[in-house]
Design an enzyme around this catalytic site. Structure first.
Site, PDB file in Angstrom:
ATOM      1  N   GLY A  31       0.819  -1.207   0.000  1.00  0.00           N
ATOM      2  CA  GLY A  31       0.000   0.000   0.000  1.00  0.00           C
ATOM      3  C   GLY A  31       0.853   1.258   0.000  1.00  0.00           C
ATOM      4  O   GLY A  31       2.044   1.217  -0.307  1.00  0.00           O
ATOM      5  N   LEU A  33       0.404   3.707  -2.154  1.00  0.00           N
ATOM      6  CA  LEU A  33       0.742   3.474  -3.561  1.00  0.00           C
ATOM      7  C   LEU A  33       1.238   4.742  -4.257  1.00  0.00           C
ATOM      8  O   LEU A  33       0.846   5.850  -3.911  1.00  0.00           O
ATOM      9  CB  LEU A  33      -0.488   2.930  -4.293  1.00  0.00           C
ATOM     10  CG  LEU A  33      -1.047   1.624  -3.715  1.00  0.00           C
ATOM     11  CD1 LEU A  33      -2.284   1.184  -4.509  1.00  0.00           C
ATOM     12  CD2 LEU A  33       0.008   0.518  -3.716  1.00  0.00           C
ATOM     13  N   HIS A  34       2.087   4.529  -5.254  1.00  0.00           N
ATOM     14  CA  HIS A  34       2.630   5.613  -6.069  1.00  0.00           C
ATOM     15  C   HIS A  34       2.766   5.092  -7.502  1.00  0.00           C
ATOM     16  O   HIS A  34       2.385   3.938  -7.787  1.00  0.00           O
ATOM     17  CB  HIS A  34       3.973   6.089  -5.503  1.00  0.00           C
ATOM     18  CG  HIS A  34       4.942   4.971  -5.208  1.00  0.00           C
ATOM     19  ND1 HIS A  34       5.514   4.218  -6.198  1.00  0.00           N
ATOM     20  CD2 HIS A  34       5.402   4.457  -4.034  1.00  0.00           C
ATOM     21  CE1 HIS A  34       6.305   3.309  -5.664  1.00  0.00           C
ATOM     22  NE2 HIS A  34       6.252   3.436  -4.345  1.00  0.00           N
ATOM     23  N   HIS A  37       4.155   1.544  -8.138  1.00  0.00           N
ATOM     24  CA  HIS A  37       3.193   0.448  -8.004  1.00  0.00           C
ATOM     25  C   HIS A  37       2.254   0.411  -9.222  1.00  0.00           C
ATOM     26  O   HIS A  37       1.938  -0.664  -9.740  1.00  0.00           O
ATOM     27  CB  HIS A  37       2.329   0.648  -6.755  1.00  0.00           C
ATOM     28  CG  HIS A  37       3.076   0.596  -5.459  1.00  0.00           C
ATOM     29  ND1 HIS A  37       3.240   1.700  -4.651  1.00  0.00           N
ATOM     30  CD2 HIS A  37       3.701  -0.424  -4.819  1.00  0.00           C
ATOM     31  CE1 HIS A  37       3.918   1.358  -3.555  1.00  0.00           C
ATOM     32  NE2 HIS A  37       4.223   0.077  -3.638  1.00  0.00           N
ATOM     33  N   MET A 187      10.965   6.109  -6.807  1.00  0.00           N
ATOM     34  CA  MET A 187       9.734   6.251  -6.018  1.00  0.00           C
ATOM     35  C   MET A 187       9.679   5.167  -4.962  1.00  0.00           C
ATOM     36  O   MET A 187      10.082   4.027  -5.193  1.00  0.00           O
ATOM     37  CB  MET A 187       8.520   6.178  -6.932  1.00  0.00           C
ATOM     38  CG  MET A 187       8.398   7.394  -7.797  1.00  0.00           C
ATOM     39  SD  MET A 187       6.805   7.463  -8.597  1.00  0.00           S
ATOM     40  CE  MET A 187       7.035   8.934  -9.574  1.00  0.00           C
ATOM     41  N   ARG A 190       8.319   5.033   1.292  1.00  0.00           N
ATOM     42  CA  ARG A 190       9.064   5.636   2.405  1.00  0.00           C
ATOM     43  C   ARG A 190       9.517   7.056   2.090  1.00  0.00           C
ATOM     44  O   ARG A 190       9.931   7.774   2.997  1.00  0.00           O
ATOM     45  CB  ARG A 190      10.253   4.756   2.798  1.00  0.00           C
ATOM     46  CG  ARG A 190       9.807   3.443   3.423  1.00  0.00           C
ATOM     47  CD  ARG A 190      10.947   2.650   4.030  1.00  0.00           C
ATOM     48  NE  ARG A 190      10.462   1.600   4.897  1.00  0.00           N
ATOM     49  CZ  ARG A 190      10.340   0.307   4.560  1.00  0.00           C
ATOM     50  NH1 ARG A 190      10.706  -0.101   3.360  1.00  0.00           N
ATOM     51  NH2 ARG A 190       9.857  -0.575   5.424  1.00  0.00           N
TER      52      ARG A 190
HETATM   53  P1  AMP Z   1       6.130  -2.298  -1.660  1.00  0.00           P
HETATM   54  O1  AMP Z   1       4.733  -1.773  -1.526  1.00  0.00           O
HETATM   55  O2  AMP Z   1       7.179  -1.292  -1.326  1.00  0.00           O
HETATM   56  O3  AMP Z   1       6.313  -3.626  -0.978  1.00  0.00           O
HETATM   57  O4  AMP Z   1       6.350  -2.583  -3.201  1.00  0.00           O
HETATM   58  C1  AMP Z   1       5.477  -3.413  -3.922  1.00  0.00           C
HETATM   59  C2  AMP Z   1       6.051  -3.665  -5.285  1.00  0.00           C
HETATM   60  O5  AMP Z   1       6.215  -2.432  -5.974  1.00  0.00           O
HETATM   61  C3  AMP Z   1       7.427  -4.338  -5.246  1.00  0.00           C
HETATM   62  O6  AMP Z   1       7.492  -5.323  -6.286  1.00  0.00           O
HETATM   63  C4  AMP Z   1       8.356  -3.194  -5.508  1.00  0.00           C
HETATM   64  O7  AMP Z   1       9.581  -3.574  -6.102  1.00  0.00           O
HETATM   65  C5  AMP Z   1       7.532  -2.369  -6.479  1.00  0.00           C
HETATM   66  N1  AMP Z   1       8.011  -0.978  -6.489  1.00  0.00           N
HETATM   67  C6  AMP Z   1       8.148  -0.154  -5.431  1.00  0.00           C
HETATM   68  N2  AMP Z   1       8.670   1.025  -5.828  1.00  0.00           N
HETATM   69  C7  AMP Z   1       8.872   0.931  -7.167  1.00  0.00           C
HETATM   70  C8  AMP Z   1       9.401   1.819  -8.166  1.00  0.00           C
HETATM   71  N3  AMP Z   1       9.834   3.032  -7.864  1.00  0.00           N
HETATM   72  N4  AMP Z   1       9.446   1.384  -9.442  1.00  0.00           N
HETATM   73  C9  AMP Z   1       9.028   0.124  -9.768  1.00  0.00           C
HETATM   74  N5  AMP Z   1       8.520  -0.746  -8.874  1.00  0.00           N
HETATM   75  C10 AMP Z   1       8.446  -0.356  -7.592  1.00  0.00           C
END
Ligand code: AMP
Length: 283
Positions: A31, A33-34, A37, A187, A190
């Site tokens: 979550g 999200l940006h 995601h 992105m 955090r």
């Molecule tokens: P998280 O919510 O941080 O666990 O991330 C979920 C998924 O989004 C993971 O597969 C991350 O590698 C991917 N993700 C997070 N940030 C980015 C980004 N800047 N560019 C591409 N994928 C991302």
């Protein structure tokens, strides 16, 4: 857009669609999200008939003292973004649903391959057991044809790819490119923690990786020299956990580079720990 919090209901929905011939793409997230995601969601919606996104802040991948409690949880905004992006279903389990015995219980877990040991494995020792276990659980809850992961979390992607290969899991892992802010900062959920000053300083991480890429493209193949370039450009960070150039497949150290490598950085800006990387290909 459907939402499910029960594993049984989520799985039944997938099974029914799969029986009708639909392919399902899975996008696991925590979550907040940006666009990073959403790029995974776009990859899933364009290559699968249905896209399921999961939102679960997994307690077992956080160590004591890490940011589990502060982790942002803007659920209504997240759901609106996913609806706009054309997601078919969102899986939103609570902790009890995912960990029936509680997250503290010494329950069955996935032991990741050796690729989990260096780097994050040194600085966050149980992190990848938590990640591999929860991803395995999500694969069971949302039986899918493909799962989409970002290259932003490069070592995590390696851990998941190895798990799928080693355990013969019937799912295809699709790696997706890193999405960046205009100044290069990768992105991340955090990034919300950063003050204005920290946000400015954080851009040195992607700049350090760009400098290494430039030196690599100019023919520099000495990993120690490339690592010194990284460190030289990370002066705006408050501390650096690692800044390395390692084998792209094993994440093991290399000296003279003759195979594909990846430059990886983990650094703190203020209290926020950020990671980023750049893959470097030998022609
Ligand atoms: P998280 O919510 O941080 O666990 O991330 C979920 C998924 O989004 C993971 O597969 C991350 O590698 C991917 N993700 C997070 N940030 C980015 C980004 N800047 N560019 C591409 N994928 C991302």
């Amino acid at each position: 857009m459907e939402t499910f919090s029960s594993i049984d209901a989520m799985r039944a929905w997938c099974r029914q669609l799969t029986r009708g011939g639909d392919t399902i793409g899975l996008v696991p997230t925590m979550g907040a999200l940006h666009e990073g995601h959403l790029s995974l969601v776009h990859a899933a919606t364009s290559s699968c008939d249905r896209c399921v996104t999961t939102i679960f802040v997994n307690p077992t991948q956080f160590a004591a003292g890490e940011d589990l409690d502060q982790y942002p949880r803007p659920l209504e905004d997240d759901l609106a973004m996913l609806r706009d992006a054309g997601v078919d279903a969102v899986f939103l389990p609570n902790t009890k649903e995912m960990y029936p015995g509680g997250p503290e219980e010494k329950s069955t877990s996935v032991q990741p391959s050796a690729v989990a040991l260096p780097l994050e494995g040194v600085h966050r020792p149980d992190h990848f057991v938590g990640v591999a276990t929860v991803v395995m659980k999500l694969f069971q809850a949302v039986p899918s044809d493909r799962a989409f992961f970002g290259r932003k979390d490069f070592q995590q992607l390696c851990v998941i790819e190895h798990m799928v290969r080693d355990l013969n899991l019937p799912i295809q892992v699709v790696p997706c490119e890193i999405i960046r802010e205009p100044d290069g900062l990768a992105m991340s959920s955090r990034n919300r923690y950063l003050s204005d000053d920290e946000r400015q300083r954080a851009s040195c991480i992607s700049r350090s990786l760009a400098q290494v890429e430039r030196a690599f493209e100019e023919g520099n193949r000495d990993s120690q020299h490339l690592e010194s370039i990284l460190v030289d450009h990370l002066g705006d960070c408050d501390s650096v956990d690692y800044a390395v150039v390692v084998d792209r497949e094993t994440l093991a150290p290399v000296s003279t580079i003759s195979k594909n490598v990846v430059a990886l950085v983990a650094a703190r800006v203020g209290a926020t720990r950020l990671i980023d990387n750049r893959e470097l290909y030998v022609d």
